[in-house]
Motif scaffolding. Structure first.
Motif, short mmCIF file in Angstrom:
data_model
loop_
_atom_site.label_atom_id
_atom_site.label_comp_id
_atom_site.label_asym_id
_atom_site.label_seq_id
_atom_site.Cartn_x
_atom_site.Cartn_y
_atom_site.Cartn_z
N ALA A 1 2.68 2.89 -9.56
CA ALA A 1 2.02 1.74 -10.17
C ALA A 1 1.01 2.16 -11.23
N LEU A 2 0.18 3.14 -10.89
CA LEU A 2 -0.90 3.59 -11.76
C LEU A 2 -0.89 5.11 -11.87
N ALA A 3 -1.39 5.60 -13.00
CA ALA A 3 -1.60 7.04 -13.13
C ALA A 3 -2.76 7.44 -12.23
N ALA A 4 -2.66 8.59 -11.61
CA ALA A 4 -3.71 9.06 -10.71
C ALA A 4 -4.98 9.35 -11.49
N PRO A 5 -6.14 9.24 -10.84
CA PRO A 5 -7.40 9.57 -11.51
C PRO A 5 -7.35 10.97 -12.12
N GLY A 6 -7.79 11.08 -13.37
CA GLY A 6 -7.77 12.36 -14.05
C GLY A 6 -6.53 12.59 -14.88
N GLU A 7 -5.47 11.79 -14.63
CA GLU A 7 -4.23 11.96 -15.40
C GLU A 7 -4.22 11.12 -16.67
N ALA A 8 -5.12 10.16 -16.75
CA ALA A 8 -5.19 9.29 -17.92
C ALA A 8 -6.63 8.85 -18.11
N LYS A 9 -6.95 8.43 -19.31
CA LYS A 9 -8.28 7.91 -19.60
C LYS A 9 -8.33 6.44 -19.22
N GLY A 10 -9.17 6.10 -18.26
CA GLY A 10 -9.23 4.73 -17.78
C GLY A 10 -8.07 4.42 -16.86
N VAL A 11 -7.76 3.14 -16.74
CA VAL A 11 -6.67 2.69 -15.88
C VAL A 11 -5.38 2.62 -16.70
N SER B 1 -0.64 -2.98 -13.22
CA SER B 1 0.34 -1.88 -13.29
C SER B 1 1.18 -1.94 -14.55
N GLY B 2 0.93 -2.93 -15.41
CA GLY B 2 1.63 -3.02 -16.68
C GLY B 2 2.78 -4.01 -16.70
N VAL B 3 3.02 -4.72 -15.60
CA VAL B 3 4.13 -5.67 -15.53
C VAL B 3 3.76 -6.91 -16.36
N ARG B 4 4.67 -7.33 -17.25
CA ARG B 4 4.46 -8.49 -18.10
C ARG B 4 5.80 -9.17 -18.40
N PRO B 5 5.91 -10.48 -18.33
CA PRO B 5 4.92 -11.37 -17.73
C PRO B 5 5.06 -11.37 -16.20
N VAL B 6 4.03 -11.87 -15.54
CA VAL B 6 4.06 -12.10 -14.10
C VAL B 6 3.95 -13.60 -13.88
N ARG B 7 5.04 -14.20 -13.43
CA ARG B 7 5.05 -15.65 -13.21
C ARG B 7 4.76 -15.94 -11.74
N GLU B 8 4.11 -17.08 -11.48
CA GLU B 8 3.64 -17.40 -10.13
C GLU B 8 4.17 -18.75 -9.67
N MET B 9 4.38 -18.85 -8.35
CA MET B 9 4.73 -20.13 -7.72
C MET B 9 3.98 -20.23 -6.40
N ALA B 10 3.39 -21.39 -6.15
CA ALA B 10 2.72 -21.67 -4.87
C ALA B 10 3.38 -22.90 -4.27
N LEU B 11 4.10 -22.71 -3.16
CA LEU B 11 4.88 -23.78 -2.55
C LEU B 11 4.25 -24.23 -1.24
N GLY B 12 3.92 -25.49 -1.16
CA GLY B 12 3.36 -26.01 0.08
C GLY B 12 3.16 -27.52 -0.01
N PRO B 13 2.96 -28.16 1.13
CA PRO B 13 2.95 -27.57 2.48
C PRO B 13 4.36 -27.16 2.93
N ALA B 14 4.45 -25.96 3.47
CA ALA B 14 5.75 -25.36 3.76
C ALA B 14 6.07 -25.25 5.24
N GLU C 1 0.82 -1.21 0.00
CA GLU C 1 0.00 0.00 0.00
C GLU C 1 0.86 1.26 0.00
N GLN C 2 1.91 1.25 0.78
CA GLN C 2 2.77 2.43 0.88
C GLN C 2 3.58 2.66 -0.40
N VAL C 3 4.09 1.59 -0.97
CA VAL C 3 5.01 1.73 -2.10
C VAL C 3 4.29 1.90 -3.43
N PHE C 4 3.28 1.08 -3.69
CA PHE C 4 2.65 1.05 -5.01
C PHE C 4 1.47 2.01 -5.08
N ARG C 5 1.76 3.29 -4.88
CA ARG C 5 0.75 4.34 -4.92
C ARG C 5 0.58 4.85 -6.35
#
Length: 200
Positions: free
Chosen positions: A112-122, A164-177, A104-108
């Motif tokens: 991460a995103l243009a503020a409302p009113g600075e761009a059309k849409g997200v 936020s435009g990051v591509r690609p986003v790869r995922e890993m789910a490790l468990g039971p950990a 929340e603090q970092v990706f403001r």
């Protein structure tokens, strides 16, 4: 087979576990990834979220305000990175509160995103970067995906990074950990070291 990248990448490695003790699995996975990346010639900067003291955002005004110097420095590291790696445990089906406060603090707006009113849409502002999100959990990874639809992972990989435009986003789910066998822990660590060398 993992292919090692020949181009040198700037990697921001974020250990999102509230307890940064090196014996923690998240810390060990982050260390392995970083070691693999540095051995392959990539540049790694590591952030220990558990060593910070960032408060949760409690109002829209706070989210829209300028970040304090500590947060601004982390934002600069995000902007400089080619590749983001986030590693955290699943607590009560979601990222730990400490890691959520960090996001929340970092990706403001403005990072991460243009503020409302600075761009059309997200409009995502982090294009040109890739990411890997690694989540550890007490249940098997396939149960997490099939029964719980990986919500505690998707909220970061898609609800934050992808939008936020990051591509690609790869995922890993490790468990039971919580208490993996020594052999399983070593396999996970070896895999992270290979991924670090490949910078993916």
């Amino acid at each position: 087979m993992t292919t090692i990248r020949t181009d040198r990448r700037r990697i921001l490695l974020i250990n999102g576990h509230p307890d940064p003790h090196p014996d923690r699995l998240c810390s060990a996975l982050a260390t392995a990834y970083g070691e693999g990346a540095e051995a392959a010639g990539h540049t790694v900067r590591r952030i220990e979220v558990g060593g910070l003291s960032l408060a949760p955002i409690t109002s829209q005004a706070a989210f829209m305000s300028a970040p304090d110097p500590e947060v601004a420095e982390i934002q600069a590291a995000v902007r400089e990175a080619d590749h983001l790696v986030m590693i955290y445990p699943l607590w009560l089906g979601a990222p730990p509160a400490v890691f959520k406060a960090f996001l929340e603090q970092v990706f403001r707006y403005g990072l991460a995103l243009a503020a409302p009113g600075e761009a059309k849409g997200v409009k995502g502002l982090l294009g040109g970067r890739s990411a890997r999100v690694v989540v550890t959990m007490g249940m098997p990874g396939f149960i997490f995906r099939l029964v719980f639809f990986a919500h505690g992972l998707k909220c970061v990989s898609r609800g934050l990074l992808w939008i936020s435009g990051v591509r690609p986003v790869r995922e890993m789910a490790l468990g039971p950990a919580e208490s993996p066998s020594p052999a399983q822990r070593l396999r996970w660590i070896a895999r992270m070291r290979r991924l670090g060398a490949a910078a993916i």
